[in-house]
Write a protein that holds these residues in place. Structure first.
Motif, PDB file in Angstrom:
ATOM      1  N   ALA A  53       0.829  -1.206   0.000  1.00  0.00           N
ATOM      2  CA  ALA A  53       0.000   0.000   0.000  1.00  0.00           C
ATOM      3  C   ALA A  53       0.864   1.256   0.000  1.00  0.00           C
ATOM      4  O   ALA A  53       0.556   2.234  -0.689  1.00  0.00           O
ATOM      5  CB  ALA A  53      -0.931  -0.012   1.214  1.00  0.00           C
ATOM      6  N   ALA A  56       2.174   1.729  -3.484  1.00  0.00           N
ATOM      7  CA  ALA A  56       1.118   2.219  -4.381  1.00  0.00           C
ATOM      8  C   ALA A  56       0.836   3.701  -4.137  1.00  0.00           C
ATOM      9  O   ALA A  56       0.641   4.472  -5.085  1.00  0.00           O
ATOM     10  CB  ALA A  56      -0.157   1.400  -4.182  1.00  0.00           C
ATOM     11  N   LEU A  57       0.832   4.118  -2.871  1.00  0.00           N
ATOM     12  CA  LEU A  57       0.604   5.526  -2.568  1.00  0.00           C
ATOM     13  C   LEU A  57       1.720   6.402  -3.128  1.00  0.00           C
ATOM     14  O   LEU A  57       1.478   7.479  -3.680  1.00  0.00           O
ATOM     15  CB  LEU A  57       0.505   5.723  -1.048  1.00  0.00           C
ATOM     16  CG  LEU A  57      -0.803   5.254  -0.394  1.00  0.00           C
ATOM     17  CD1 LEU A  57      -0.654   5.224   1.113  1.00  0.00           C
ATOM     18  CD2 LEU A  57      -1.959   6.168  -0.794  1.00  0.00           C
ATOM     19  N   ALA A  60       1.343   6.616  -6.872  1.00  0.00           N
ATOM     20  CA  ALA A  60       0.223   7.499  -7.208  1.00  0.00           C
ATOM     21  C   ALA A  60       0.617   8.955  -7.024  1.00  0.00           C
ATOM     22  O   ALA A  60       0.238   9.826  -7.824  1.00  0.00           O
ATOM     23  CB  ALA A  60      -0.989   7.158  -6.333  1.00  0.00           C
ATOM     24  N   ALA A  83      -4.878   3.153  -4.914  1.00  0.00           N
ATOM     25  CA  ALA A  83      -3.893   3.190  -3.828  1.00  0.00           C
ATOM     26  C   ALA A  83      -4.570   3.485  -2.492  1.00  0.00           C
ATOM     27  O   ALA A  83      -4.263   2.861  -1.468  1.00  0.00           O
ATOM     28  CB  ALA A  83      -2.825   4.243  -4.124  1.00  0.00           C
TER      29      ALA A  83
END
Length: 405
Positions: A53, A56-57, A60, A83
């Protein structure tokens, strides 16, 4: 060209989300009890989920910083939404694991405390009893003396148990702090998700105003739906009535950097969830399955797994909202079970752009915080059904998506 906003919802919140992740990560990785819900294997899995996570953040964040407008920005927003959903799922998972362990410690403290209280009461009773009372002991004075000696010998053990209970209490306090931190993270992720959905809605509205007319394609799609009684028939009807998109021919055969056959095993899932039904299994609508089923949280967003043209977006009785994508001439990807589709027939979507949602509304913050108490969750799940067809023939979609076997 409209410049990107100076501070996107994700960028505004990332500085808050990542420190909370760091705290959760440290505690989950360190506070592990064998035999309990937070076993080493499950803790490692939770840490891995948090790590994905965080990655992904960060991705993004970079995508939104680089995006400006059009498909590029919509794709970046789709990545950011996914995300945030991954972050929300990670927090809920940590909360569930920690809550299970906290309940066990709570019970153990209560049981241990009651035992200590009973023993202390017995010791206090003996120490305060007059000497003459010992002769009234049913076993006689000798056994009474032995009982008194045995209870006195228990005193060091009681001290050890007191120390152990104090440690348990300290661990419980740590877990409660962790629950609060994860709850704060979940609220932050949910708030960020709300902002990103709102920003995506604005971007989609701007996109629609610039689209050329699609009257003929809509008429063809409506005709295809009118004579279809299931997903297979709808896909076949769509395949036989395909019309090139004016001004967007690259949306079909020329849309991909590689031929569609070359992306096998590399596509991301269109929704943040897990595969619960495979090719040949009954589909969620009670029919013989020709695709796969993905179970996802009700708040999940559906995104385009690759660049494709929207060939159908609408309702089919008994199947909910359906979107059919054409990544390349002869290939169709059908997504069924959405609550709402946000795209229009003829649009050319970039990889990661939002398509629609599994539920019309996001959960309330309190629902997120309570949902961790139950494996099923109070939020509930939805099922997205995915079919892949080549020249009208269904193909097992599982091998086309990354990480699936």
């Amino acid at each position: 060209m409209r410049p990107a906003p100076a501070s996107s919802p994700l960028r505004r919140r990332l500085a808050t989300v990542l420190p909370i992740f760091a705290m959760v990560w440290v505690v989950v990785g360190a506070v592990v009890w064998p035999g309990g819900p937070l076993t080493p294997a499950r803790a490692d899995d939770a840490v891995a989920t948090l790590e994905r996570a965080v990655t992904a953040l960060s991705e993004a964040e970079a995508a939104l910083a680089a995006a400006t407008e059009g498909s590029e920005r919509l794709a970046a927003l789709g990545l950011a939404i996914r995300a945030q959903e991954a972050a929300l799922a990670a927090y809920r998972r940590v909360m569930r694991l920690v809550a299970g362990r906290a309940d066990i410690i709570d019970t153990r403290i209560e049981t241990g405390g009651a035992q200590v209280s009973r023993l202390l009461a017995s010791l206090q009773s003996l120490s305060s009893a007059p000497q003459s009372a010992l002769f009234a002991y049913p076993g006689g004075p000798l056994r009474a003396a032995r009982a008194q000696m045995l209870l006195a010998a228990v005193t060091p053990a009681l001290e050890q148990q007191r120390i152990a209970l104090a440690a348990e209490l300290s661990g419980l306090q740590t877990l409660r702090a962790e629950q609060n931190a994860a709850g704060d993270g979940a609220r932050t992720a949910l708030s960020g998700l709300q902002d990103l959905r709102a920003e995506t809605a604005i971007a989609l509205d701007e996109r629609r105003r610039s689209l050329p007319p699609r009257r003929l394609m809509r008429q063809q799609a409506e005709a295809a739906r009118a004579t279809a009684d299931d997903l297979g028939a709808l896909s076949e009807n769509i395949a036989t009535t395909l019309t090139e998109v004016p001004g967007a021919a690259q949306g079909t055969a020329g849309a991909l950097a590689l031929p569609f056959s070359a992306v096998q095993g590399r596509l991301p899932l269109p929704v943040e969830g897990s595969v619960t039904g495979r090719f040949g299994d009954p589909d969620p609508f009670g029919n013989a399955g020709a695709g796969m089923t993905i179970t996802a949280p009700a708040y999940a967003t559906v995104t385009a797994p690759l660049r494709a043209t929207v060939r159908f977006a609408g309702q089919l009785t008994g199947f909910g909202t359906i979107v059919i994508l054409e990544p390349e001439a002869g290939w169709l990807i059908t997504l069924a079970g959405l609550a709402r589709a946000d795209r229009e027939i003829g649009e050319v979507l970039a990889t990661g752009e939002t398509i629609g949602v599994m539920d019309e509304t996001l959960p309330e913050p309190n629902e997120i915080l309570l949902a961790h108490m139950d494996e099923r969750g109070l939020i509930g799940n939805r099922k997205l059904y995915v079919e892949l067809r080549r020249d009208g023939v269904p193909i097992d979609p599982v091998p086309w998506f990354a990480g699936l076997e």
